[in-house]
Write a protein that holds these residues in place. Structure first.
Motif, PDB file in Angstrom:
ATOM      1  N   ASN A 236       0.810  -1.214   0.000  1.00 53.25           N
ATOM      2  CA  ASN A 236       0.000   0.000   0.000  1.00 53.25           C
ATOM      3  C   ASN A 236       0.849   1.272   0.000  1.00 53.25           C
ATOM      4  O   ASN A 236       0.645   2.180   0.808  1.00 53.25           O
ATOM      5  N   ILE A 237       1.792   1.346  -0.915  1.00 53.94           N
ATOM      6  CA  ILE A 237       2.621   2.545  -1.048  1.00 53.94           C
ATOM      7  C   ILE A 237       1.810   3.617  -1.767  1.00 53.94           C
ATOM      8  O   ILE A 237       1.189   3.359  -2.796  1.00 53.94           O
ATOM      9  N   LYS A 238       1.832   4.835  -1.222  1.00 50.26           N
ATOM     10  CA  LYS A 238       1.085   5.944  -1.808  1.00 50.26           C
ATOM     11  C   LYS A 238       2.001   7.157  -1.977  1.00 50.26           C
ATOM     12  O   LYS A 238       2.877   7.406  -1.141  1.00 50.26           O
ATOM     13  N   THR A 239       1.779   7.887  -3.065  1.00 51.45           N
ATOM     14  CA  THR A 239       2.539   9.121  -3.325  1.00 51.45           C
ATOM     15  C   THR A 239       1.562  10.233  -3.666  1.00 51.45           C
ATOM     16  O   THR A 239       0.417   9.993  -4.055  1.00 51.45           O
ATOM     17  N   THR A 240       2.033  11.478  -3.532  1.00 56.36           N
ATOM     18  CA  THR A 240       1.191  12.638  -3.841  1.00 56.36           C
ATOM     19  C   THR A 240       1.554  13.211  -5.203  1.00 56.36           C
ATOM     20  O   THR A 240       2.658  13.005  -5.715  1.00 56.36           O
ATOM     21  N   ILE A 241       0.578  13.961  -5.766  1.00 52.10           N
ATOM     22  CA  ILE A 241       0.799  14.627  -7.054  1.00 52.10           C
ATOM     23  C   ILE A 241       0.372  16.089  -7.000  1.00 52.10           C
ATOM     24  O   ILE A 241       0.366  16.763  -8.024  1.00 52.10           O
ATOM     25  N   ASN A 242       0.011  16.586  -5.800  1.00 48.52           N
ATOM     26  CA  ASN A 242      -0.558  17.929  -5.713  1.00 48.52           C
ATOM     27  C   ASN A 242       0.066  18.792  -4.623  1.00 48.52           C
ATOM     28  O   ASN A 242      -0.544  19.760  -4.172  1.00 48.52           O
ATOM     29  N   LEU A 243       1.255  18.447  -4.196  1.00 49.98           N
ATOM     30  CA  LEU A 243       1.930  19.258  -3.175  1.00 49.98           C
ATOM     31  C   LEU A 243       3.017  20.105  -3.828  1.00 49.98           C
ATOM     32  O   LEU A 243       3.761  19.619  -4.682  1.00 49.98           O
ATOM     33  N   PRO A 244       3.122  21.367  -3.432  1.00 51.34           N
ATOM     34  CA  PRO A 244       4.118  22.248  -4.056  1.00 51.34           C
ATOM     35  C   PRO A 244       5.532  21.925  -3.592  1.00 51.34           C
ATOM     36  O   PRO A 244       5.786  21.758  -2.397  1.00 51.34           O
ATOM     37  N   LYS A 245       6.425  21.765  -4.556  1.00 57.72           N
ATOM     38  CA  LYS A 245       7.857  21.584  -4.298  1.00 57.72           C
ATOM     39  C   LYS A 245       8.176  20.342  -3.461  1.00 57.72           C
ATOM     40  O   LYS A 245       9.242  20.255  -2.860  1.00 57.72           O
ATOM     41  N   ARG A 246       7.305  19.389  -3.425  1.00 56.38           N
ATOM     42  CA  ARG A 246       7.590  18.187  -2.637  1.00 56.38           C
ATOM     43  C   ARG A 246       6.661  17.055  -3.057  1.00 56.38           C
ATOM     44  O   ARG A 246       5.580  17.284  -3.619  1.00 56.38           O
ATOM     45  N   PHE A 285       7.718   9.764   4.270  1.00 52.20           N
ATOM     46  CA  PHE A 285       8.885  10.558   3.862  1.00 52.20           C
ATOM     47  C   PHE A 285       8.417  11.661   2.931  1.00 52.20           C
ATOM     48  O   PHE A 285       7.526  11.460   2.101  1.00 52.20           O
ATOM     49  N   ILE A 286       8.999  12.848   3.092  1.00 49.00           N
ATOM     50  CA  ILE A 286       8.711  13.978   2.206  1.00 49.00           C
ATOM     51  C   ILE A 286       9.958  14.276   1.396  1.00 49.00           C
ATOM     52  O   ILE A 286      11.008  14.627   1.952  1.00 49.00           O
ATOM     53  N   ASP A 287       9.838  14.110   0.114  1.00 52.55           N
ATOM     54  CA  ASP A 287      10.937  14.354  -0.815  1.00 52.55           C
ATOM     55  C   ASP A 287      10.831  15.796  -1.319  1.00 52.55           C
ATOM     56  O   ASP A 287       9.923  16.135  -2.085  1.00 52.55           O
ATOM     57  N   LYS A 288      11.734  16.645  -0.862  1.00 52.64           N
ATOM     58  CA  LYS A 288      11.693  18.065  -1.242  1.00 52.64           C
ATOM     59  C   LYS A 288      12.360  18.254  -2.600  1.00 52.64           C
ATOM     60  O   LYS A 288      13.506  17.868  -2.800  1.00 52.64           O
ATOM     61  N   ILE A 289      11.611  18.869  -3.513  1.00 51.62           N
ATOM     62  CA  ILE A 289      12.059  19.037  -4.895  1.00 51.62           C
ATOM     63  C   ILE A 289      11.754  20.461  -5.324  1.00 51.62           C
ATOM     64  O   ILE A 289      10.638  20.947  -5.131  1.00 51.62           O
ATOM     65  N   GLU A 290      12.717  21.129  -5.914  1.00 52.63           N
ATOM     66  CA  GLU A 290      12.543  22.530  -6.295  1.00 52.63           C
ATOM     67  C   GLU A 290      11.855  22.708  -7.640  1.00 52.63           C
ATOM     68  O   GLU A 290      11.507  23.816  -8.009  1.00 52.63           O
ATOM     69  N   GLU A 291      11.638  21.649  -8.372  1.00 52.20           N
ATOM     70  CA  GLU A 291      11.005  21.764  -9.685  1.00 52.20           C
ATOM     71  C   GLU A 291       9.503  21.554  -9.576  1.00 52.20           C
ATOM     72  O   GLU A 291       9.038  20.696  -8.820  1.00 52.20           O
ATOM     73  N   ASP A 292       8.763  22.336 -10.361  1.00 50.87           N
ATOM     74  CA  ASP A 292       7.315  22.174 -10.425  1.00 50.87           C
ATOM     75  C   ASP A 292       6.969  21.123 -11.482  1.00 50.87           C
ATOM     76  O   ASP A 292       7.570  21.076 -12.554  1.00 50.87           O
ATOM     77  N   GLY A 293       5.983  20.287 -11.156  1.00 52.99           N
ATOM     78  CA  GLY A 293       5.566  19.267 -12.102  1.00 52.99           C
ATOM     79  C   GLY A 293       6.621  18.210 -12.349  1.00 52.99           C
ATOM     80  O   GLY A 293       6.621  17.550 -13.386  1.00 52.99           O
ATOM     81  N   ALA A 318       4.586   6.029  -8.904  1.00 51.58           N
ATOM     82  CA  ALA A 318       4.940   7.351  -9.424  1.00 51.58           C
ATOM     83  C   ALA A 318       4.369   8.445  -8.527  1.00 51.58           C
ATOM     84  O   ALA A 318       3.260   8.337  -7.997  1.00 51.58           O
ATOM     85  N   GLY A 319       5.144   9.513  -8.347  1.00 58.34           N
ATOM     86  CA  GLY A 319       4.698  10.703  -7.626  1.00 58.34           C
ATOM     87  C   GLY A 319       5.133  11.943  -8.389  1.00 58.34           C
ATOM     88  O   GLY A 319       6.034  11.881  -9.237  1.00 58.34           O
ATOM     89  N   MET A 320       4.515  13.089  -8.098  1.00 60.35           N
ATOM     90  CA  MET A 320       4.842  14.308  -8.845  1.00 60.35           C
ATOM     91  C   MET A 320       4.603  15.526  -7.970  1.00 60.35           C
ATOM     92  O   MET A 320       3.669  15.558  -7.156  1.00 60.35           O
ATOM     93  N   THR A 321       5.461  16.522  -8.116  1.00 54.27           N
ATOM     94  CA  THR A 321       5.214  17.804  -7.458  1.00 54.27           C
ATOM     95  C   THR A 321       4.093  18.532  -8.192  1.00 54.27           C
ATOM     96  O   THR A 321       3.782  18.240  -9.351  1.00 54.27           O
ATOM     97  N   LEU A 322       3.498  19.497  -7.485  1.00 56.37           N
ATOM     98  CA  LEU A 322       2.407  20.262  -8.088  1.00 56.37           C
ATOM     99  C   LEU A 322       2.908  20.977  -9.341  1.00 56.37           C
ATOM    100  O   LEU A 322       3.893  21.710  -9.287  1.00 56.37           O
ATOM    101  N   PRO A 323       2.256  20.778 -10.489  1.00 60.10           N
ATOM    102  CA  PRO A 323       2.740  21.431 -11.713  1.00 60.10           C
ATOM    103  C   PRO A 323       2.424  22.927 -11.710  1.00 60.10           C
ATOM    104  O   PRO A 323       1.639  23.424 -10.900  1.00 60.10           O
ATOM    105  N   LYS A 324       3.047  23.636 -12.629  1.00 58.71           N
ATOM    106  CA  LYS A 324       2.771  25.059 -12.775  1.00 58.71           C
ATOM    107  C   LYS A 324       1.317  25.258 -13.209  1.00 58.71           C
ATOM    108  O   LYS A 324       0.752  24.433 -13.911  1.00 58.71           O
ATOM    109  N   PRO A 325       0.705  26.402 -12.816  1.00 57.50           N
ATOM    110  CA  PRO A 325      -0.624  26.707 -13.360  1.00 57.50           C
ATOM    111  C   PRO A 325      -0.526  26.937 -14.869  1.00 57.50           C
ATOM    112  O   PRO A 325       0.547  27.232 -15.402  1.00 57.50           O
ATOM    113  N   LEU A 326      -1.662  26.847 -15.537  1.00 61.77           N
ATOM    114  CA  LEU A 326      -1.677  27.126 -16.962  1.00 61.77           C
ATOM    115  C   LEU A 326      -1.468  28.614 -17.206  1.00 61.77           C
ATOM    116  O   LEU A 326      -1.895  29.468 -16.402  1.00 61.77           O
ATOM    117  N   ALA A 327      -0.794  28.919 -18.289  1.00 68.99           N
ATOM    118  CA  ALA A 327      -0.536  30.322 -18.628  1.00 68.99           C
ATOM    119  C   ALA A 327      -1.839  31.006 -19.039  1.00 68.99           C
ATOM    120  O   ALA A 327      -2.701  30.398 -19.671  1.00 68.99           O
TER     121      ALA A 327
END
Length: 464
Positions: A236-246, A285-293, A318-327
């Motif tokens: 039951n491993i879970k990851t987030t896709i909607n957190l900013p920079k992490r 665990f919180i993986d801090k990442i400076e890239e969006d999306g 698979a997990g993903m940081t919060l992507p940039k808003p649409l232009a």
């Protein structure tokens, strides 16, 4: 007459007292001399071993005797119905003979004759002798099971002092025959460790004792070892896709009894090379990442106190940081007298505020750039406008986490060369919120230029 030395010294005697060569041999036509002495064994004149049988007889005093013929009957002699000559003992003074051509637990018959140059004595009494059974292995052997990739054997040292070493044999459930695994030197050594084994695997072991004269014992009792199983895989491993920079990763706690810690791995692709990025005691665990999306793939394993690691290669999440808003999408860009008005539409519900990037170029080389932040509406009016200039605008959106979108399409507006730009009043259109940048006053133009642009790509109004 003094007879046998103690049996513990027999081994040395067997090597020294063996009969010499086979010459001379008995003649085909036997001449029996009844006056010649007959070989007579002593009271304890036979001693048996597993691979040898020894004889002792009384002294022969007759000087006519040149030696003794040895006759033997063995089950290994096919078709043999009577005793045959097998050896010759030269000289009448020898009183011992050892037959080392003997199989364990086998019955043999022997008979002896003295001989001279021309005759033989009558035969001695025929004796039947059974060699000793094969040496038994150790009386007690024990295995220690449940060890990590290791099996341990212990046993009670063999009581026979002739034992010099032990042969360790191993077999798995898939194998039909035993294989020699190792040799443990020394009778008193009573331990063997087999390592680099498979996890949660069944192995069987047995032991054979080996004597100094090369006798190999029967196999010991068979003992079984089951190596330690790997810790249970993480579930039951879970990851987030909607957190900013992490990216947050969490999983069910390990149920392994001797659990020690978790290993967390990360890769840029599902089938890529996974790097160990954290060793943890908690299941989050919180993986801090400076890239969006930015997306990564993760694997988690459990490690026990023996450093055995659970399987994890087949469970990548698979997990993903919060992507940039649409232009934003610019819908209007127009020159209205002494101002430029921009309008755009909000394309992402996450957008909270907007940023305008303005580039101003006058002549060939002079170019300045500035940004206007904190804009909450969808209209921007720039009153800091000069004649004979090129202006370029891009719009960005920011969400509540201050994540900045990519730039909108860039629009370009060119102001007239020598005309005076009239300053016009700024009005609110219905209930729209208007953002305005007010520059220092400039000379008004004689003519008012008014252009409305609605272009999905780059806008170039240089022909105005």
């Amino acid at each position: 007459m003094k007879l046998w030395i103690p049996s513990t010294l027999l081994t040395a005697s067997l090597l020294i007292l063996s009969g010499c060569g086979t010459s001379p041999k008995p003649e085909d036509i036997v001449v029996i001399d009844t006056t010649l002495p007959i070989v007579e064994l002593t009271q304890n004149g036979i001693i048996t071993d597993m691979n040898a049988i020894a004889f002792e007889w009384k002294n022969i005093q007759d000087p006519r005797v040149n030696g003794i013929y040895v006759y033997k009957k063995s089950p290994s002699y096919e078709g043999q119905s009577s005793l045959v000559h097998t050896d010759t003992i030269e000289g009448r003074f020898k009183t011992h003979y050892v037959d080392s051509n003997v199989e364990p637990d086998t019955k043999y018959s022997y008979m002896f004759k003295t001989f001279t140059q021309d005759s033989q004595s009558e035969q001695s009494q025929i004796v039947s002798v059974n060699s000793l059974p094969v040496l038994q292995s150790v009386a007690w052997i024990h295995s220690i099971t449940g060890m990590p990739r290791t099996a341990k054997l212990i046993w009670r040292p063999h009581i026979n002092e002739k034992v010099k070493e032990y042969i360790v044999e191993r077999k798995t459930l898939e194998e039909e025959t035993w294989s020699k695994l190792s040799v443990v030197k020394g009778r008193l050594n009573a331990e063997f460790i087999d390592d680099e084994l498979n996890d949660n695997y069944v192995y069987m072991y047995r032991l054979r004792a080996v004597t100094f004269d090369g006798i190999i014992s029967t196999p010991s009792q068979i003992v079984k070892v089951i190596t330690k199983a790997l810790p249970k895989s993480i579930e039951n491993i879970k990851t987030t896709i909607n957190l900013p920079k992490r990216i947050q990763i969490n999983w069910d706690e390990s149920t392994t009894k001797d659990f020690k810690l978790y290993y967390l791995y990360r890769s840029e692709s599902v089938d890529g090379s996974y790097e160990l990025i954290a060793t943890l005691h908690n299941n989050i665990f919180i993986d801090k990442i400076e890239e969006d999306g930015r997306s990564y793939f993760y694997r988690v394993s459990a490690v026990d106190k023996d450093d055995l690691e659970s399987e994890h290669e087949k469970n990548s999440i698979a997990g993903m940081t919060l992507p940039k808003p649409l232009a934003p999408a610019i819908v209007e860009a127009q020159l209205l007298g002494s101002k430029i008005e921009l309008k755009w539409s909000k394309t992402d519900s996450r957008s909270k505020t907007f940023v305008i990037r303005k580039k101003h170029k006058k002549g060939w080389f002079d170019e300045t750039q500035e940004e206007f932040e904190g804009i909450v509406g969808n209209t921007f009016i720039d009153t800091n406008i000069l004649p004979d200039s090129t202006y370029r605008y891009m719009v960005y959106s920011l969400d509540e986490n201050k994540i900045k979108s990519e730039a909108s399409v860039e629009v370009k507006i060119v102001t007239p060369e020598s005309t005076e730009i009239q300053k016009a009043p700024i009005k609110k259109v219905k209930d729209e919120v208007v953002s305005e940048y007010i520059p220092e006053p400039v000379a008004a133009s004689k003519e008012e230029a008014k252009d409305i642009i609605s272009v999905p790509e780059e806008l170039d109004l240089s022909g105005l």
